[in-house]
Design an enzyme around this catalytic site. Sequence first.
Site, PDB file in Angstrom:
ATOM      1  N   PHE A  66      42.810  38.252  41.149  1.00 60.87           N
ATOM      2  CA  PHE A  66      43.442  37.473  40.187  1.00 60.87           C
ATOM      3  C   PHE A  66      44.803  37.008  40.889  1.00 60.87           C
ATOM      4  O   PHE A  66      45.545  37.715  41.493  1.00 60.87           O
ATOM      5  CB  PHE A  66      43.924  38.220  38.884  1.00 60.87           C
ATOM      6  CG  PHE A  66      44.530  37.460  37.868  1.00 60.87           C
ATOM      7  CD1 PHE A  66      43.433  36.580  37.087  1.00 60.87           C
ATOM      8  CD2 PHE A  66      45.753  37.420  37.388  1.00 60.87           C
ATOM      9  CE1 PHE A  66      44.097  35.876  36.029  1.00 60.87           C
ATOM     10  CE2 PHE A  66      46.380  36.736  36.425  1.00 60.87           C
ATOM     11  CZ  PHE A  66      45.575  35.702  35.948  1.00 60.87           C
ATOM     12  N   ASP A 120      43.914  47.561  40.443  1.00 60.04           N
ATOM     13  CA  ASP A 120      44.068  46.940  39.229  1.00 60.04           C
ATOM     14  C   ASP A 120      42.887  47.082  38.206  1.00 60.04           C
ATOM     15  O   ASP A 120      42.079  46.834  38.575  1.00 60.04           O
ATOM     16  CB  ASP A 120      44.262  45.304  39.525  1.00 60.04           C
ATOM     17  CG  ASP A 120      44.516  44.646  38.400  1.00 60.04           C
ATOM     18  OD1 ASP A 120      44.158  44.969  37.402  1.00 60.04           O
ATOM     19  OD2 ASP A 120      45.429  43.601  38.472  1.00 60.04           O
ATOM     20  N   TYR A 143      45.746  44.098  26.779  1.00 59.39           N
ATOM     21  CA  TYR A 143      45.493  43.181  25.756  1.00 59.39           C
ATOM     22  C   TYR A 143      44.256  42.670  25.911  1.00 59.39           C
ATOM     23  O   TYR A 143      43.720  41.986  24.945  1.00 59.39           O
ATOM     24  CB  TYR A 143      46.483  42.131  25.769  1.00 59.39           C
ATOM     25  CG  TYR A 143      46.819  41.321  27.027  1.00 59.39           C
ATOM     26  CD1 TYR A 143      45.864  40.670  27.905  1.00 59.39           C
ATOM     27  CD2 TYR A 143      47.910  41.635  27.577  1.00 59.39           C
ATOM     28  CE1 TYR A 143      46.033  40.113  29.260  1.00 59.39           C
ATOM     29  CE2 TYR A 143      48.362  41.357  29.210  1.00 59.39           C
ATOM     30  CZ  TYR A 143      47.256  40.399  29.767  1.00 59.39           C
ATOM     31  OH  TYR A 143      47.717  39.794  30.960  1.00 59.39           O
ATOM     32  N   LYS A 144      43.281  43.478  26.838  1.00 64.85           N
ATOM     33  CA  LYS A 144      42.044  42.878  26.703  1.00 64.85           C
ATOM     34  C   LYS A 144      41.067  43.835  25.999  1.00 64.85           C
ATOM     35  O   LYS A 144      41.133  44.009  24.773  1.00 64.85           O
ATOM     36  CB  LYS A 144      41.572  42.787  28.207  1.00 64.85           C
ATOM     37  CG  LYS A 144      42.316  41.817  29.188  1.00 64.85           C
ATOM     38  CD  LYS A 144      42.020  41.738  30.460  1.00 64.85           C
ATOM     39  CE  LYS A 144      42.666  40.881  31.431  1.00 64.85           C
ATOM     40  NZ  LYS A 144      43.127  39.250  30.792  1.00 64.85           N
ATOM     41  N   ARG A 194      32.638  32.128  31.124  1.00 62.84           N
ATOM     42  CA  ARG A 194      32.952  33.569  31.050  1.00 62.84           C
ATOM     43  C   ARG A 194      32.701  33.977  29.667  1.00 62.84           C
ATOM     44  O   ARG A 194      33.050  33.584  28.773  1.00 62.84           O
ATOM     45  CB  ARG A 194      34.082  34.006  31.503  1.00 62.84           C
ATOM     46  CG  ARG A 194      34.476  33.983  33.015  1.00 62.84           C
ATOM     47  CD  ARG A 194      35.607  34.681  33.378  1.00 62.84           C
ATOM     48  NE  ARG A 194      36.682  34.708  32.389  1.00 62.84           N
ATOM     49  CZ  ARG A 194      37.924  35.450  32.080  1.00 62.84           C
ATOM     50  NH1 ARG A 194      37.891  36.338  33.351  1.00 62.84           N
ATOM     51  NH2 ARG A 194      38.725  35.491  31.454  1.00 62.84           N
TER      52      ARG A 194
END
Length: 394
Positions: A126, A195, A220-221, A369
Amino acid sequence: MSELIVRAEKLDAADELAALRAQFVLDDVVYLDGNSLGALPAAVPWRVEDVVRRQWGALRIRSWDESGWWTAPERIGDLIAPLVGAAAGQIVVGDSTSVNVFKALVAAVRMAGPGRDEIVVDATTFPTDGYIAESAARMTGCTLRPVTPAEVPGVLGERTAAVLLNHVDYRTGRLHDLPGLTAAVHAAGAVVVWDLCHSAGALPVGLDEHGVDLAVGCTYKYLNGGPGSPAYLYVRSGLQDRFDSPLPGWNSHAEPFGMRPDYEAAPGALRGRVGTPDILSMLALEAALEVWDGVSIEAVRAKSLALTDFFLECVAAYLPLGRVESVTPAAHEERGSQVALRCDDAGDVMKRLIERGVVGDFRSPDVLRFGFTPLYVGFADVERAARVLGEVVA
């Protein structure tokens, strides 16, 4: 009624996690974007109202003690710990993922010691991780070496100080070999930073089991903590007395209210704290994590694989051959909890899917996605999403 619809109904009827869906605020939309922002747990609004009206509004500053505000970062860290395979006392919650990557990576270089002047970073990571790694390399006098995760073992050597890797590729959903790569980094005498943004809450991680040094992740995922909810930092217990944070804030001081001009690090994982905790979002996260009470991460992983398998089967059944291409590995040991499909007009396709009540997301230039959160996504959702996708691209 198609055979796939009937199968979806049977799979949902047999799903041991199906009842958890009622603990989320959902509508008739098929929500397959929990790998970007998890759905709202139903307990959160009431908890936030209590925090605002009673704890802040009535108790005010007394809440740092009486409502447990001061100890929230480590208390909530201990709630996350079992979801990533860590014992208590090794995770603190606070700051953003980017800030925690910076803290972990610079501390890793400092722990590696003299003579090690190279940081290896996942070239497919990312973007933020790459930006932070480049800055950390400049600040510590290191050379930055971007390579793919598969290339990591071949570039490790006596100069390697730290290695920053993503557990799951955010674009393709590929699950990387955390045990094997961690062992390779350790064999080279370096420090590894993982990560976990796209794996925590979706699959077993095993931080303690595999001897991971440092890890960071967002909440938050798949942890459903809400937009911008605080991230977390894991520091393995055996390394905590050597963890030298590049951001030594007053919250990580051994005597934070002593207001001394000289810095003395607090013991344990508390060294990862920096400034005043963001209490409103942190306590919203604490409420969100209640949905995990009694939930097995192994059961979550089993359902995740079943959901993604079923989605790929439905896509093959409903879409013309060659219209899309899966870039997510078929092998379970190489797959996270999302499916990425390459599609020439992916941006337009996703817009039309969203208009028809199927929410995923688009990654430039050509990737659709779809994230599968087993706590609230069912097999009927999966079948409907693939069927609508087939209608949209036909």
